[in-house]
Design a protein around this motif. Sequence first.
Motif, short mmCIF file in Angstrom:
data_model
loop_
_atom_site.label_atom_id
_atom_site.label_comp_id
_atom_site.label_asym_id
_atom_site.label_seq_id
_atom_site.Cartn_x
_atom_site.Cartn_y
_atom_site.Cartn_z
N SER A 105 -6.79 -1.52 -7.93
CA SER A 105 -5.53 -0.78 -7.74
C SER A 105 -5.49 0.51 -8.56
O SER A 105 -4.74 1.43 -8.22
CB SER A 105 -4.34 -1.65 -8.15
OG SER A 105 -4.42 -1.99 -9.53
N GLN A 111 0.82 -1.22 0.00
CA GLN A 111 0.00 0.00 0.00
C GLN A 111 0.85 1.27 0.00
O GLN A 111 0.43 2.31 -0.49
CB GLN A 111 -0.94 -0.02 1.21
CG GLN A 111 -1.99 -1.11 1.12
CD GLN A 111 -2.84 -1.21 2.38
OE1 GLN A 111 -2.45 -0.73 3.44
NE2 GLN A 111 -4.00 -1.86 2.26
N SER A 133 -14.50 6.19 -5.86
CA SER A 133 -13.41 6.80 -6.63
C SER A 133 -13.55 6.46 -8.11
O SER A 133 -13.28 7.29 -8.99
CB SER A 133 -12.05 6.32 -6.11
OG SER A 133 -11.86 6.74 -4.77
N GLY A 150 3.62 1.52 -1.66
CA GLY A 150 4.27 1.65 -2.96
C GLY A 150 5.71 1.18 -3.00
O GLY A 150 6.48 1.62 -3.87
N TYR A 172 -7.41 2.87 -8.70
CA TYR A 172 -8.00 4.04 -8.05
C TYR A 172 -7.32 4.38 -6.71
O TYR A 172 -7.80 5.22 -5.97
CB TYR A 172 -9.51 3.80 -7.84
CG TYR A 172 -10.20 3.45 -9.13
CD1 TYR A 172 -10.50 4.42 -10.08
CD2 TYR A 172 -10.51 2.12 -9.43
CE1 TYR A 172 -11.11 4.09 -11.29
CE2 TYR A 172 -11.11 1.77 -10.64
CZ TYR A 172 -11.40 2.76 -11.56
OH TYR A 172 -11.99 2.44 -12.76
N ASN A 173 -6.19 3.70 -6.43
CA ASN A 173 -5.52 3.90 -5.15
C ASN A 173 -5.20 5.36 -4.86
O ASN A 173 -5.37 5.85 -3.74
CB ASN A 173 -4.20 3.10 -5.11
CG ASN A 173 -4.44 1.64 -4.81
OD1 ASN A 173 -5.51 1.27 -4.35
ND2 ASN A 173 -3.46 0.80 -5.08
N ASP A 174 -4.71 6.05 -5.89
CA ASP A 174 -4.27 7.43 -5.68
C ASP A 174 -5.44 8.39 -5.42
O ASP A 174 -5.23 9.54 -5.01
CB ASP A 174 -3.48 7.93 -6.91
CG ASP A 174 -2.17 7.19 -7.08
OD1 ASP A 174 -1.73 6.55 -6.12
OD2 ASP A 174 -1.59 7.25 -8.19
N GLU A 182 -7.82 8.70 -0.82
CA GLU A 182 -7.78 9.67 0.28
C GLU A 182 -8.54 10.94 -0.08
O GLU A 182 -9.26 11.50 0.76
CB GLU A 182 -6.32 10.00 0.62
CG GLU A 182 -6.17 10.87 1.87
CD GLU A 182 -6.86 10.27 3.10
OE1 GLU A 182 -7.52 11.02 3.85
OE2 GLU A 182 -6.76 9.04 3.31
N GLU A 183 -8.42 11.38 -1.33
CA GLU A 183 -9.14 12.58 -1.74
C GLU A 183 -10.65 12.34 -1.73
O GLU A 183 -11.43 13.20 -1.32
CB GLU A 183 -8.70 13.03 -3.13
CG GLU A 183 -9.34 14.35 -3.55
CD GLU A 183 -8.91 14.79 -4.95
OE1 GLU A 183 -9.03 15.99 -5.24
OE2 GLU A 183 -8.48 13.93 -5.73
#
Length: 590
Positions: free
Chosen positions: A273, A232, A333, A234, A275-277, A280-281
């Motif tokens: 995976s 997670q 997301s 990276g 949509y990982n980035d 948090e947003e």
Amino acid sequence: MASVNSLASTLQQQLADALTAALPDAGTADPLLRRSDRADFQANGILALAKKLKGNPRELASRVTAAIPAGDLIEEIEVSGPGFLNITLSDKAIIETLAARAADDEGRLGVPYAQNAGTTVVDYAQPNVAKEMHVGHLRSAVIGDAMVQILEFTGGTVVRRHHIGDWGTQFGMLIQYLIEHPGELNHEGDGGAADGEAAMSSLNRLYKASRALFDSDEEFKARSRDRVVALQAGDEETLAMWQRFVDESKIYFYSVFNKLDMEIRDPDIVGESGYNDMLEETCRILEESGVAVRSEGALCVFFDDVKGPDGNLVPLIVKKSNGGYGYAATDLSAIRDRVQNLKANTLLYVVDARQSLHFKMVFETARRAGWLNEDVKAVQLAFGTVLGKDGKPFKTREGETVRLQDLLDEAIGRASTVVREKAKDLTDEEITERATQVGIGAVKYADLSTSAARDYKFDLDQMVSLTGDTSVYIQYAHARSRSIKRKAGELKSQPHPELELAPAERALGLHLDLFGEVVAEVAAAYEPHKLASYLYQLSSLFTTFYDQCPVLKPEVPGDVAENRLFLSDLTARTLHQGMELLGIRTPERL
């Protein structure tokens, strides 16, 4: 070439114009046209108008009849009962309309493009990395692929998305085991069917070994959990190992989808995976806007109508109290990405009905956040369960879930027996090819001919039958029509509007004309089973036509033979196009 109006829509417009002309006080009126066993169509909207205008319905019907312009469309119109109009179309109109469809130089049979279709993202065929595909994966793949073909055919922009399961805690266990046993994942190949089996065999072996160690060795379990954190975060080595699992799994996925005769493209695979980035947003937006709130340390969305057995509200958990993200964070997301980046108007999720509550909550959360609105909608095309002959969830005799690859192989084997029995002039190679097309078509059609929301029984004996509502019956009707064409020699396939049609010719012609309307209805309502039903009915009408209206017998006059060959050819083209939209092949010979 411009699209061709169906006979029904042309008649509807003429009746609506006549209603306006004859009964101006009625305002805009719908003639309520439907097929009838007393004539070709019946219009029964005048009865409601008579109540509104306080007039005699039969008298009003006669006035409307008198206002219909003279022309080639209507052969006979009769007022019956309390103002019903029984309408018989002219044989000339039927053949002329079908001739226009056949002449469509785009090969679309005159089917119009949908107006303002927009962009639809279709989320379907969602296998899991490092896990075998089973019978439960069949419906999402088959139904989703059909809807993609249908929506594209009607003119919409379609974005395929395969939301594969490629993230989560199990990968920590798998990656850690592979790091400690580097020779375990050693498959190399070119992505064929055999390589797909080898890839999955390697992954299965690795999964079982890592699971056994995880359950028996506390230190390995701790290292695996640390590896999840590294994934997670990276960490490069961990991500590289994870990518190997994904790549190996894709070799397997592609081999199965290839056997299903489905095109799965690499850019369309955007798993969890992907949509990982954004996670948090997504959480920050939901919390700052008040859509989500903190509850016992977790970030949750509550709904007044979603309660547990104890009567307490059951929330959608977006972020867990330990900081981990739930499925909801990824799904929300994905919605943001599909709406904001892909500019989608419609999000179509082909997902098991058992996940309906989850998606209901996700969609409502997205609406509250403003990502879905009047201009952007999300729809779950929910499907039921595949059952065995006993009406229970489909399992092997040992109680295991049925592997999808085994299922498809068995279907092809059963179809091979049927094709070999019917084959007269086919080589062994051709029999093998036809058996694959018939077997895979049988599996797909059994799924697609059932309303998606319903469960259905998986019965291969019935699926490959030449009788009844099966793909084989439709494929055989298509092949029979092509056989007539081959035997016709120099005889032209040519429409003759001046001829009087036999009842079987009229019935076939009227049904052929419905194709465009059926496709439009299926695309709008996401109901591929209605296209399957149309094609089965068309095949049945063609069988009656074949029995009652010979084409090539010496006693048949030349113009009649040409007209019948035209009807037979147009039937084959319509069956081919319709089955293609369902993802099913139509062999020239069977």
